[in-house]
Design a protein around this motif. Sequence first.
Motif, PDB file in Angstrom:
ATOM      1  N   ILE A 160       1.011  -1.391   0.018  1.00 41.91           N
ATOM      2  CA  ILE A 160      -0.021  -0.209  -0.175  1.00 41.91           C
ATOM      3  C   ILE A 160       0.924   1.429   0.043  1.00 41.91           C
ATOM      4  N   ASP A 161       0.614   2.085  -0.827  1.00 44.69           N
ATOM      5  CA  ASP A 161       1.579   3.390  -0.896  1.00 44.69           C
ATOM      6  C   ASP A 161       1.118   4.500  -0.008  1.00 44.69           C
ATOM      7  N   ASP A 162       1.598   4.176   1.288  1.00 43.70           N
ATOM      8  CA  ASP A 162       1.329   5.190   2.349  1.00 43.70           C
ATOM      9  C   ASP A 162       2.241   6.399   2.260  1.00 43.70           C
ATOM     10  N   TRP A 163       1.823   7.583   1.986  1.00 30.35           N
ATOM     11  CA  TRP A 163       2.528   8.796   2.504  1.00 30.35           C
ATOM     12  C   TRP A 163       1.776   9.572   3.547  1.00 30.35           C
ATOM     13  N   THR A 164       2.744   9.918   4.275  1.00 31.82           N
ATOM     14  CA  THR A 164       2.412  11.178   5.411  1.00 31.82           C
ATOM     15  C   THR A 164       3.100  12.045   5.983  1.00 31.82           C
ATOM     16  N   LEU A 165       2.912  12.725   6.978  1.00 30.42           N
ATOM     17  CA  LEU A 165       3.741  13.943   7.264  1.00 30.42           C
ATOM     18  C   LEU A 165       4.677  13.651   8.329  1.00 30.42           C
ATOM     19  N   TYR A 166       5.817  14.321   7.846  1.00 28.17           N
ATOM     20  CA  TYR A 166       7.283  13.838   8.804  1.00 28.17           C
ATOM     21  C   TYR A 166       7.899  15.365   8.918  1.00 28.17           C
ATOM     22  N   CYS A 167       8.647  15.543  10.098  1.00 26.21           N
ATOM     23  CA  CYS A 167       9.251  16.675  10.290  1.00 26.21           C
ATOM     24  C   CYS A 167      10.805  15.937  10.837  1.00 26.21           C
ATOM     25  N   LEU A 224      10.663  18.250  -1.425  1.00 22.54           N
ATOM     26  CA  LEU A 224       9.920  18.347   0.097  1.00 22.54           C
ATOM     27  C   LEU A 224      10.721  17.503   1.098  1.00 22.54           C
ATOM     28  N   LEU A 225      11.586  16.559   0.571  1.00 19.15           N
ATOM     29  CA  LEU A 225      12.402  15.827   1.582  1.00 19.15           C
ATOM     30  C   LEU A 225      13.785  16.853   1.902  1.00 19.15           C
ATOM     31  N   SER A 226      13.968  17.472   1.282  1.00 23.24           N
ATOM     32  CA  SER A 226      15.283  18.250   1.516  1.00 23.24           C
ATOM     33  C   SER A 226      14.745  19.599   2.425  1.00 23.24           C
ATOM     34  N   SER A 230      16.073  19.879   6.459  1.00 23.99           N
ATOM     35  CA  SER A 230      16.616  21.183   6.844  1.00 23.99           C
ATOM     36  C   SER A 230      15.907  21.628   8.155  1.00 23.99           C
ATOM     37  N   GLY A 231      14.780  21.135   8.296  1.00 25.37           N
ATOM     38  CA  GLY A 231      14.222  21.598   9.562  1.00 25.37           C
ATOM     39  C   GLY A 231      13.399  22.660   9.408  1.00 25.37           C
ATOM     40  N   PHE A 232      13.027  23.038   8.201  1.00 25.71           N
ATOM     41  CA  PHE A 232      12.240  24.229   7.598  1.00 25.71           C
ATOM     42  C   PHE A 232      10.779  24.038   8.116  1.00 25.71           C
ATOM     43  N   GLY A 233      10.236  22.859   7.823  1.00 26.53           N
ATOM     44  CA  GLY A 233       8.905  22.471   8.143  1.00 26.53           C
ATOM     45  C   GLY A 233       8.408  21.012   8.245  1.00 26.53           C
ATOM     46  N   ILE A 234       7.314  21.018   7.972  1.00 26.70           N
ATOM     47  CA  ILE A 234       6.472  19.587   7.503  1.00 26.70           C
ATOM     48  C   ILE A 234       6.153  19.492   6.449  1.00 26.70           C
ATOM     49  N   ALA A 235       6.491  18.171   5.888  1.00 26.98           N
ATOM     50  CA  ALA A 235       5.702  17.824   4.204  1.00 26.98           C
ATOM     51  C   ALA A 235       5.333  16.328   4.368  1.00 26.98           C
ATOM     52  N   VAL A 236       4.571  15.919   3.300  1.00 25.26           N
ATOM     53  CA  VAL A 236       4.194  14.720   3.001  1.00 25.26           C
ATOM     54  C   VAL A 236       5.197  13.962   2.232  1.00 25.26           C
ATOM     55  N   ASP A 243      10.437   5.978   5.972  1.00 28.90           N
ATOM     56  CA  ASP A 243      10.166   5.666   7.405  1.00 28.90           C
ATOM     57  C   ASP A 243      11.001   5.313   8.687  1.00 28.90           C
ATOM     58  N   ASP A 244      12.035   4.746   7.894  1.00 28.94           N
ATOM     59  CA  ASP A 244      13.383   4.275   8.894  1.00 28.94           C
ATOM     60  C   ASP A 244      14.580   5.240   8.717  1.00 28.94           C
ATOM     61  N   ASP A 245      14.267   6.571   8.198  1.00 27.40           N
ATOM     62  CA  ASP A 245      15.342   7.325   8.385  1.00 27.40           C
ATOM     63  C   ASP A 245      15.517   7.962   9.891  1.00 27.40           C
ATOM     64  N   PRO A 246      16.360   7.875  10.665  1.00 30.97           N
ATOM     65  CA  PRO A 246      16.794   8.222  11.942  1.00 30.97           C
ATOM     66  C   PRO A 246      16.549   9.855  12.091  1.00 30.97           C
ATOM     67  N   ASP A 247      16.745  10.675  11.199  1.00 30.95           N
ATOM     68  CA  ASP A 247      16.783  11.951  11.367  1.00 30.95           C
ATOM     69  C   ASP A 247      15.312  12.521  11.053  1.00 30.95           C
ATOM     70  N   LEU A 248      14.361  11.519  10.780  1.00 27.15           N
ATOM     71  CA  LEU A 248      12.900  11.955  10.640  1.00 27.15           C
ATOM     72  C   LEU A 248      11.908  11.348  11.413  1.00 27.15           C
ATOM     73  N   ILE A 249      10.986  12.235  11.789  1.00 24.21           N
ATOM     74  CA  ILE A 249       9.872  11.824  12.730  1.00 24.21           C
ATOM     75  C   ILE A 249       8.445  11.540  11.997  1.00 24.21           C
TER      76      ILE A 249
END
Length: 298
Positions: A160-167, A224-226, A230-236, A243-249
């Motif tokens: 399933i192609d799940d996209w959701t918001l990360y910071c 969006l990923l960049s 960078s800490g600018f904001g939140i994006a899908v 999902d396993d990126d240690p720098d993202l929540i």
Amino acid sequence: MDWNDLRHFLAVAERGSTLAAGRELRVSQTTVARRIDALEKAVGMALFERRQAGYALTAVGEALLPTARAVAAATAGFGEAAAAYARDLTGTVRLSTEEIFAVTLLGPMLRDLHDLHPDIRIELDTSHELRDLGAGEADIALRATSTEPPAGVVGRRLCIDDWTLYCSRDYAARHGVPTSVEALRGHAIVGGGGGNLWRAYEAWIHEFGLEGQVAMHHASSTGLLSAVRSGFGIAVLPRLAVDDDPDLIRCLPPRKKHGRLLWLLTHERVRHAPRVRVVIDFLYERLKKRVSELGLST
């Protein structure tokens, strides 16, 4: 005419008897005799004289013998050419996908593929335009769709192609992590992504009245990923990629029942080409392993 009968004709012509021909072909003497009878009926002429000592070619059989040998040689040549084609792992394979998948997922996989098959050249297409596999615009597509693949397009379902918001963790340390749509009203949202991604993303932003929170717009999914990193904001972003990126929540759970499935697709026209088959088999195994490791729904 059954072309297989020519094998029996040649064996009898060269061995002189149905018994010897049967031993060579590993069939019974009766089968050889039946094949010779069928061939003679098909051509309407006797090809052998049946003698007590064995089978002897008639004048017609002698005349047709060189042609039968040529047919056998051509058949063998066809088989050798087909085998060579099946072993031919050279040439270009055009792979179409979303840019973020190309950058985050496929890079290491394609490196390993190149180590195994250095004569296959990958042409990676990350255009926002949907490539037509039937028209030959791409050989393979890693693509999300909410409908069944069109006629002639075949593929393997990944997840399933799940996209959701990360910071980012840095952003979370400075602004906190929003865990609901209402909480997003106090945060900077990065919009964009291009193509169908932005159309779906923008519709979601409008649905919840978050247009005023969009503080930056990127034309690509890697933008969006960049911006998130960078800490600018939140994006899908796609779960499969980050999902396993240690720098993202991950801020919110994915939307349910959106109907999008991620597929690895190709076309009937090229699916059996050795280089295409090798690439799609390799990518499928690697991607399915990642799907399993992340525990994504299939």
